[in-house]
Scaffold this active site. Structure first.
Site, PDB file in Angstrom:
ATOM      1  N   GLU A  46      -1.813 -21.674 106.001  1.00 54.00           N
ATOM      2  CA  GLU A  46      -1.837 -20.414 105.187  1.00 54.00           C
ATOM      3  C   GLU A  46      -0.314 -20.167 104.917  1.00 54.00           C
ATOM      4  O   GLU A  46      -0.138 -18.968 104.900  1.00 54.00           O
ATOM      5  CB  GLU A  46      -2.598 -19.382 105.929  1.00 54.00           C
ATOM      6  N   CYS A  54     -11.524 -10.879 107.468  1.00 54.93           N
ATOM      7  CA  CYS A  54     -10.386 -10.223 107.505  1.00 54.93           C
ATOM      8  C   CYS A  54     -10.152  -9.709 105.916  1.00 54.93           C
ATOM      9  O   CYS A  54      -9.862  -8.318 105.811  1.00 54.93           O
ATOM     10  CB  CYS A  54      -9.115 -10.904 107.658  1.00 54.93           C
TER      11      CYS A  54
END
Lengths: 646, 646
Positions: A311, A404
């Site tokens: 990420e 999330c």
């Protein structure tokens, strides 16, 4: 529509402390119609109400009951940070309650108090709270700071508690947060502080939360603790990895790096600190890193994070399309950080990026119906794409294994009005144009606009201070090439009206009823990228106003998208389609489908500069571009933001 | 140089069985000078000899001793497949011993026998062998087929054992492999077979190994077991994931997908099966998938695998540069598979890809000194690249945590002569041009060439059958636009010499001393890609012969590479540099450094077709391109294969 003259500030994030060194203070805003009102209504009536059911079925609430000893069974979920889904939902619900105080005794308020009680019951006597470590890790606290996310979870708990307290005035969740924060303060500190652990969390987040806790409680200890954490990154406490923001201290860093959300939450916290303490080094780091990020690592949509792997932000100008990671949470974190820099510095550029991110990289993260989500937000889905499903699918998903993003979207939408306008001693600054009311007690302006579909923004003074002139500052967006502004009987445009650092400033002694009408030119435009952005060489993107457009396969029957060429020089026709995607303005233009000669097998040809015979003109095709935020709301298929021109 | 007339086939991989339906049979080849001889000498004298020390320090040999009960301590290594590093090294050492039979009693032979003994001692009485499961997983065999790699490890053990037996005639390792294979055969089988488990391994590899075991032992059971495994993929036994090759059966698949190495090993096994059994469906699948792969998913270097994430092939035409994964092992697996298709079909195109992969995507995987490795082989390293280190670093590394690639390179280089030439009833086919001898007992040809630096390939008949004409078939590489061939007093070129499916066929009644001189035109060339390869739009690559070239920062002082534009239409000068990188031919041409106007922050500009003022002509710069395989052997810096032209 409400037309009362007073505009009490609704509770929201970033309530500056009394000693804050910010250039601007958040103004009160009420959104009551238009583009964002519609999206917020869906958030309020669909997304947020569905939260508790999803948290129940995913096991998050069950884990809290397990930790409280009021349920039996196994821990559910795959990550040590599943509690944060609950906290972010609570924060969203709290900001929502603040919008609609009548609901304080309603269903949502009941759900909030029920879940707050679950959280409180799960807390351990000394203040610690993390169901993963309590249930799965046998209470072995703080032994895996690199992966454990314990302080990250604490951060989201604190943010939820601050929101809950600001919105409802109720102390229950704030008490939990304070107790946990005090516990953390007793455990973490620099060598010689008497605290047992000199450490930081692999995932920053608690820093910005602790500043908010300081703002809510007035306890300076929390600000100091946030400052300690921010400055301990980059010194190898976590092994020195960029992923954990531990390769280099912020004060020395020259560009953003590592895991995008971690970097951005850390920078939000650092900017909060600079704001509250006047720390010039942290301010300089924030300004420097924001410029480097926007110049070299930001996708056209405002999306951040080029790598799926880790990420990660990726290298400068490494901005792929189909593999753009652009996590929805990174867009949210970017908005949070940019807003803090806007307050600190007073500069409009930060709100330029907020606008771009809101309308594109952020909003694409939630479906039009508020029920399905994107974790990653690519700028291209190829013809022949094989989707592997999972959290990183290019297809919208009901909920994620790592959930999330959805409650993060909910909390930003529910608190959106706190990112739109500011005041200072000279007057009012309007950063974003939405239909509603802006201002503070003394100087209130009503805004009517059909933005982003139309460029007319009509501002009417509802209340004005009698003690002298005030400046109404209007952000002229960075994308805007021409505008007109009428103020009383006078009309100005860019030729005779200075725009200073993005601000059009109108100083006047205002009276109720005074009008300013700003007309932002919304001619659609073709956009190119810096030549170092290799991924989009020879391509253009279609934009109009703050919106980035894309082609979707469903609008282009008879083939895919990857053989389409946009014919530059042809008109870009604006066509509003109330029937389409909840009502969008489309851009219609001309292109052709490239005829690609059949190759035997090898797709590379040596031409020595001669035009490849495999590339020939093809059939004309009408191109219909839709706003990027609305993609993936119809049938699955390919999608492109950047379109080849030859 | 040896000039004996007989050319006994050295032992090597892919020794076809007696019933094989292959169009071609591997010929005997001896490499004794030139480009590959040099690289193989480094492999023999540096890389392979260093293997045991590295396997010792990484703990692989320690694990075998632990399993044998002859050492104490903890399992070392992070993966369940660490045993395969040992097996691949053993295979490499075995092929090396076969090259240099005098070494059978030497140091390498001693090392091999020592390590074979460690492997044998670690095997369990019923034949099972996997140190991870024996030591870490408490012997819970075959319960995690998706991740366990038990059959994958068995496959590499079998390949090593076949190599050891073919090279030395010694039975010790083959006995271990047979015992393990028999154990697997007793455990795995279809429902109703009486075997307890109907299953496959998450990482294919045992399939092609079992075919080799059949070839070595004549035991048809192993072939049947391989066929069972191949056909059980794609039916959801592993959850249906493309990653594990379980989404769709090969017989129905339309393109390669999922984890590249897994896909390629599976396809190698399927092609082996088609070869040995005549299975038309598997042959068709192999041919179909190879064409789809080369047309849509192969990088210019022959590299395969577009995604770091899941080591996945990616979508058609998704061929990024800086994030090309192109694992060295995938290049090796591609060569192994293509060679099997070349044997099966007799078509030259498969050896075209072998050549391209050998000289580029494969060879880049090992440093010139044979001591450092690349796991991933990107086609670009950006200016300002922040290397995160680890196995997937763009910097060469001494050894990897997951050390699959280095011993894989060693085994391919040690067995390389088995991928170069074939025979059939009509004569001899030369697939790759290296200095050495080709042929079988009846028809032997010596080849002298300085390829790939020069295009002259001089072939001299050393032995020829007296019973009539034979056809000498020379592969005319797919990249080659002009050639001349002299045969006796006659000279031909492309205008009067038919090349059929890549083969130039010369039928004659040959006598010793007859000469054929092939001259392949090696004019450097600029190459473009199919327009659907978005990553290289507006770019060209420099190629010469089989070599792909790149720019390295070290050759271009005064800046990075990402602002460089190649000026097409300028000469591509060929300059041999014996001093550089072990002796390489460079291509020198002209370009300029684009002057990029300073932007305030945002790197995107709306121009509506007007040339971006930020893009202006800049200072001329001489471009020196070096062969891609030789990159990253000097100082760290940026690198580019594809160069913008405007």
């Amino acid at each position: 529509m409400p037309r009362t003259r007073s505009l009490p500030p609704a509770p929201g994030p970033v309530r500056l402390g009394p000693d804050a060194r910010a250039a601007l203070r958040p103004a009160a805003v009420g959104i009551d119609s238009g583009f964002w009102h519609t999206r917020r209504a869906t958030n309020a009536h669909v997304s947020i109400p569905q939260g508790p059911g999803l948290l129940e079925s995913a096991g998050n609430l069950h884990n809290l009951r397990l930790a409280a000893g009021t349920a039996e069974g196994a821990f559910q979920g795959a990550y040590p940070f599943v509690d944060t889904d609950v906290y972010k939902w609570l924060e969203a619900a709290a900001w929502q309650l603040a919008q609609t105080p009548g609901d304080l005794t309603g269903e949502l308020a009941d759900e909030v108090e029920r879940i707050v009680a679950l959280v409180a019951a799960a807390q351990q006597p000394d203040g610690y709270l993390n169901t993963w470590f309590q249930l799965v890790k046998d209470g072995r606290r703080y032994q895996d700071l690199r992966w454990g996310h314990e302080l990250y979870c604490a951060g989201h708990l604190i943010q939820a508690a601050v929101a809950h307290h600001r919105a409802t005035g109720r102390p229950e969740l704030l008490d939990v947060a304070v107790k946990f924060a005090d516990h953390i303060d007793s455990v973490f500190g620099p060598p010689g502080s008497g605290r047992p652990i000199d450490g930081i969390d692999g995932h920053p987040e608690v820093e910005t939360a602790l500043v908010e806790l300081y703002r809510e409680t007035g306890e300076r200890r929390y600000l100091d603790l946030a400052g300690y954490f921010v400055d301990r990154y980059g010194h190898g406490l976590l092994g020195g990895e960029a992923y954990c923001q531990d390769r280099v201290p912020l004060r020395e860093a020259t560009n953003v790096e590592g895991h995008a959300v971690r970097q951005l939450y850390l920078l939000a916290g650092a900017t909060d600190l600079a704001t509250e303490t006047g720390d010039a080094g942290l301010r300089a780091a924030g300004e420097r890193l924001w410029r480097a990020m926007t110049a070299t690592k930001t996708h056209l949509t405002g999306g951040l994070g080029a790598h799926h792997d880790e990420e990660d932000f990726g290298d400068p100008y490494e901005l792929p399309n189909e593999r753009a990671y652009c996590e929805t949470c990174a867009a949210i974190a970017s908005i949070q950080w940019s807003w803090r820099l806007a307050l600190l510095t007073g500069e409009a550029r930060y709100s330029d990026l907020v606008e771009r991110t809101l309308y594109n990289g952020f909003l694409a993260g939630v479906s039009l119906d508020g029920e399905r989500w994107l974790y990653v937000n690519p700028l291209q889905v190829r013809d022949g794409h094989t989707d592997t499903g999972g959290d990183q699918s290019a297809r919208r998903t009901r909920w994620f294994r790592c959930a999330c993003c959805p409650p993060n979207v909910m909390r930003l939408l529910a608190g959106l009005e706190h990112y739109l306008a500011t005041t200072d001693d000279t007057g009012l600054q309007i950063h974003q144009y939405v239909t509603g009311r802006y201002g503070d007690d003394g100087f209130t302006v009503r805004c009517e606009t059909d933005y982003p579909w139309h460029g007319t923004i009509a501002l009417t003074v509802e209340a004005a201070p009698a003690d002298g002139p005030r400046t109404l500052s209007l952000r002229i967006p960075q994308w805007c090439r021409d505008f007109r502004v009428r103020h009383g009987s006078r009309t100005h445009d860019r030729t005779d009206t200075p725009v200073t650092d993005g601000w059009l400033r109108i100083e006047d002694t205002w009276s109720p009823g005074d009008r300013v009408v700003l007309e932002l030119g919304l001619e659609p435009r073709l956009t190119t990228a810096d030549p170092r952005v290799d991924a989009v060489r020879g391509c253009v993107a279609i934009e109009r106003g703050p919106l980035v457009y894309c082609l979707e396969q469903v609008d282009h029957p008879g083939g895919g998208l990857d053989d389409i060429v946009l014919d530059t020089g042809r008109p870009l026709a604006v066509k509003h389609r109330p029937d389409l995607l909840g009502g969008v303005t489309t851009i219609v233009t001309a292109g052709h489908r490239r005829r690609i000669a059949d190759r035997d097998w090898w797709p590379y040809t040596s031409t020595d500069g001669v035009e490849d015979p495999a590339r020939t003109e093809g059939d004309p095709v009408e191109l219909t571009a839709v706003p990027y935020y609305a993609w993936a709301n119809r049938e699955d298929g390919s999608m492109r933001v950047w379109l080849p021109t030859g």
